[in-house]
Design a protein around this motif. Structure first.
Motif, mmCIF file in Angstrom:
data_model
loop_
_atom_site.group_PDB
_atom_site.id
_atom_site.type_symbol
_atom_site.label_atom_id
_atom_site.label_comp_id
_atom_site.label_asym_id
_atom_site.label_seq_id
_atom_site.Cartn_x
_atom_site.Cartn_y
_atom_site.Cartn_z
ATOM 1 N N GLU A 250 7.174 -7.067 -6.902
ATOM 2 C CA GLU A 250 6.999 -5.697 -6.416
ATOM 3 C C GLU A 250 6.512 -4.779 -7.526
ATOM 4 O O GLU A 250 5.662 -3.909 -7.311
ATOM 5 C CB GLU A 250 8.335 -5.163 -5.885
ATOM 6 C CG GLU A 250 8.654 -5.561 -4.464
ATOM 7 C CD GLU A 250 9.891 -4.848 -3.960
ATOM 8 O OE1 GLU A 250 9.777 -4.078 -2.996
ATOM 9 O OE2 GLU A 250 10.970 -5.056 -4.532
ATOM 10 N N LEU A 251 7.054 -4.970 -8.699
ATOM 11 C CA LEU A 251 6.715 -4.101 -9.826
ATOM 12 C C LEU A 251 5.279 -4.301 -10.307
ATOM 13 O O LEU A 251 4.746 -3.438 -11.008
ATOM 14 C CB LEU A 251 7.678 -4.341 -10.996
ATOM 15 C CG LEU A 251 9.087 -3.762 -10.840
ATOM 16 C CD1 LEU A 251 9.945 -4.150 -12.034
ATOM 17 C CD2 LEU A 251 9.038 -2.241 -10.699
ATOM 18 N N GLU A 252 4.662 -5.420 -9.932
ATOM 19 C CA GLU A 252 3.289 -5.685 -10.371
ATOM 20 C C GLU A 252 2.339 -4.567 -9.934
ATOM 21 O O GLU A 252 1.416 -4.202 -10.656
ATOM 22 C CB GLU A 252 2.804 -7.032 -9.811
ATOM 23 C CG GLU A 252 3.443 -8.244 -10.458
ATOM 24 C CD GLU A 252 3.143 -8.329 -11.948
ATOM 25 O OE1 GLU A 252 1.969 -8.111 -12.326
ATOM 26 O OE2 GLU A 252 4.079 -8.591 -12.735
ATOM 27 N N LYS B 161 2.039 -1.676 -12.238
ATOM 28 C CA LYS B 161 1.339 -1.905 -13.498
ATOM 29 C C LYS B 161 -0.152 -1.593 -13.363
ATOM 30 O O LYS B 161 -0.909 -1.750 -14.312
ATOM 31 C CB LYS B 161 1.525 -3.357 -13.954
ATOM 32 C CG LYS B 161 2.977 -3.725 -14.279
ATOM 33 C CD LYS B 161 3.073 -5.194 -14.689
ATOM 34 C CE LYS B 161 4.517 -5.597 -14.972
ATOM 35 N NZ LYS B 161 4.629 -7.028 -15.343
ATOM 36 N N THR B 162 -0.543 -1.151 -12.155
ATOM 37 C CA THR B 162 -1.954 -0.867 -11.890
ATOM 38 C C THR B 162 -2.239 0.630 -11.986
ATOM 39 O O THR B 162 -1.363 1.474 -11.740
ATOM 40 C CB THR B 162 -2.366 -1.358 -10.488
ATOM 41 O OG1 THR B 162 -1.664 -0.585 -9.497
ATOM 42 C CG2 THR B 162 -2.008 -2.832 -10.312
ATOM 43 N N ILE B 163 -3.476 0.965 -12.305
ATOM 44 C CA ILE B 163 -3.896 2.367 -12.350
ATOM 45 C C ILE B 163 -3.832 2.978 -10.957
ATOM 46 O O ILE B 163 -3.515 4.163 -10.790
ATOM 47 C CB ILE B 163 -5.324 2.471 -12.928
ATOM 48 C CG1 ILE B 163 -5.336 2.014 -14.392
ATOM 49 C CG2 ILE B 163 -5.858 3.897 -12.803
ATOM 50 C CD1 ILE B 163 -6.719 1.983 -15.016
ATOM 51 N N ILE C 131 -2.069 7.451 -7.340
ATOM 52 C CA ILE C 131 -1.446 8.054 -6.152
ATOM 53 C C ILE C 131 -0.304 8.976 -6.556
ATOM 54 O O ILE C 131 -0.180 10.104 -6.052
ATOM 55 C CB ILE C 131 -0.931 6.960 -5.194
ATOM 56 C CG1 ILE C 131 -2.088 6.101 -4.679
ATOM 57 C CG2 ILE C 131 -0.179 7.583 -4.014
ATOM 58 C CD1 ILE C 131 -1.645 4.861 -3.915
ATOM 59 N N LEU C 132 0.538 8.506 -7.463
ATOM 60 C CA LEU C 132 1.692 9.299 -7.893
ATOM 61 C C LEU C 132 1.255 10.579 -8.607
ATOM 62 O O LEU C 132 1.896 11.630 -8.472
ATOM 63 C CB LEU C 132 2.600 8.463 -8.794
ATOM 64 C CG LEU C 132 3.263 7.251 -8.120
ATOM 65 C CD1 LEU C 132 4.026 6.423 -9.146
ATOM 66 C CD2 LEU C 132 4.201 7.698 -7.001
ATOM 67 N N THR C 133 0.144 10.495 -9.348
ATOM 68 C CA THR C 133 -0.364 11.682 -10.034
ATOM 69 C C THR C 133 -0.913 12.697 -9.045
ATOM 70 O O THR C 133 -0.761 13.916 -9.227
ATOM 71 C CB THR C 133 -1.456 11.296 -11.054
ATOM 72 O OG1 THR C 133 -0.927 10.320 -11.963
ATOM 73 C CG2 THR C 133 -1.912 12.503 -11.850
#
Length: 384
Positions: free
Chosen positions: A192-194, A197-199, A204-206
């Motif tokens: 899930e955490l992989e 690790k992506t831009i 999206i969060l930014t």
């Protein structure tokens, strides 16, 4: 509203009430426990910090269990620590209770987002998600003003007692109405955490942290804006906040509908552009009372309408990490709250008037438009 989704909306009502009611009761809390209002303001930060910390951790610890059980457990934690707020004997205990009651906030919405999407009829996932957030918008429209009134005229502790009762009702309706589903996790937590690790994930969060920050730059200072720029009496502000709440209810429904009909990232772009225009209008036109009231409704509607589209963008992008992604979104919303209030307050530090935070908000929303446009071009999101 489908009865299966009602417990999620009720949970949103309880969460929205406890998150925002403290803001109107700070003077009462400060006077009762013998602290200053600025120190009492740390109770708001403690809750927000709990949301940011709790969202990923609780989802990570609980995702292997059936979602119905998870949501009930989250609401038990929420109810327990809100009840602790009603009996907290001192500031330190109240701070701890606020932090701990914030822990399940993002996790509840994270799991609830995925559950709502799975319970939705085909082609109506965003509207189902918006249904869950209806409780949050109704909290701003009616419950927060009502509970604030009760807390101010009787005792602030009653406010958290009412929230605890809402928590108990949510637990009962979750147990009764929410169907059992298999555990939502289909991969290991490490897998899930992989995605994070992506831009793409942090893009999206930014978008949320900065674009939604535009809302909070305006909303954090709406009371002094209405009083000192628009010229309303202080006694009218609570009613005007209900106008903003009504806008949020309408905007939530609108955002869910549009996100199911169109590409959600394009919907987010359009709504953010509209927010930029509206916040600029707030800056130039708030001195006119009628226009100010109309803009209060419109800005409230536009701000919340972006929630369902951006949740759909996360669900479509995260795939096997959807629940964790939705939880991280809630953390990002709270970051947006902090950033918006901070940047919106900078002009006030230099003695500009209370219209200027909305101009800062327009700039933050414009950055959100740019980020969404770059996301669309980079990842070629397909039409819904």
């Amino acid at each position: 509203m489908r009865k299966q989704l009602f417990p999620l909306a009720l949970g949103g009502l309880a969460i929205g009430t406890t998150e925002f009611v403290i803001m109107g009761l700070l003077p009462d809390v400060a006077h009762d426990i013998g602290i200053t209002i600025p120190v009492a303001g740390h109770l708001i930060s403690a809750y927000a910090f709990g949301v940011v910390i709790g969202a990923p951790i609780l989802v990570a610890l609980s995702a292997k269990f059936p979602p119905k059980n998870i949501l009930i457990a989250f609401m038990v934690i929420f109810t327990l620590f809100n009840f602790l707020s009603t009996i907290a004997p001192d500031y330190a205990t109240l701070m701890m209770a606020r932090f701990l009651s914030g822990l399940p906030h993002g996790a509840f919405f994270g799991v609830g987002t995925v559950v709502a999407a799975k319970l939705a009829k085909e082609g109506k996932s965003a509207q189902a998600i918006a249904t869950m957030f209806t409780g949050l918008t109704i909290a701003n429209l009616a419950m927060v003003p009502l509970v604030t009134y009760i807390g101010h005229h009787y005792h602030w502790r009653y406010a958290f007692g009412i929230v605890s009762l809402l928590g108990i009702l949510t637990i009962l309706f979750l147990f009764r109405n929410l169907p059992q589903q298999k555990a939502l996790r289909t991969v290991t937590f490490k897998e899930e955490l992989e995605f994070f690790k992506t831009i793409k994930a942090w893009h999206i969060l930014t978008i949320v942290a900065i674009g939604f920050g535009g809302l909070f730059a305006w909303f954090s200072y709406i009371a002094p804006l209405l009083i000192h720029v628009s010229g309303f009496e202080a006694s009218s502000v609570s009613y005007l906040m209900m106008v903003a709440g009504a806008g949020m209810v309408v905007g939530n429904i609108l955002g869910g509908y549009l996100a199911d009909k169109k590409n959600p990232i394009k919907v987010a772009i359009a709504l953010l552009i509209a927010m930029v225009i509206s916040l600029v209008c707030v800056f130039f036109l708030s001195e006119f009372k009628i226009i100010s009231v109309a803009l209060t409704f419109v800005c409230g509607a536009l701000a919340v309408s972006i929630g369902a589209p951006i949740n759909m963008v996360m669900l479509q992008s995260a795939k096997h990490s959807a629940m964790l992604g939705a939880a991280f979104l809630q953390a990002a919303f709270n970051v947006a709250n902090s950033l918006g209030a901070f940047f919106g307050g900078i002009p006030l530090f230099f003695d500009f008037n209370y219209a200027y935070p909305s101009l800062v908000g327009a700039f933050m929303a414009l950055i959100g438009v740019i980020l969404c446009t770059l996301f669309l071009k980079q990842y070629h999101t397909k039409e819904a």
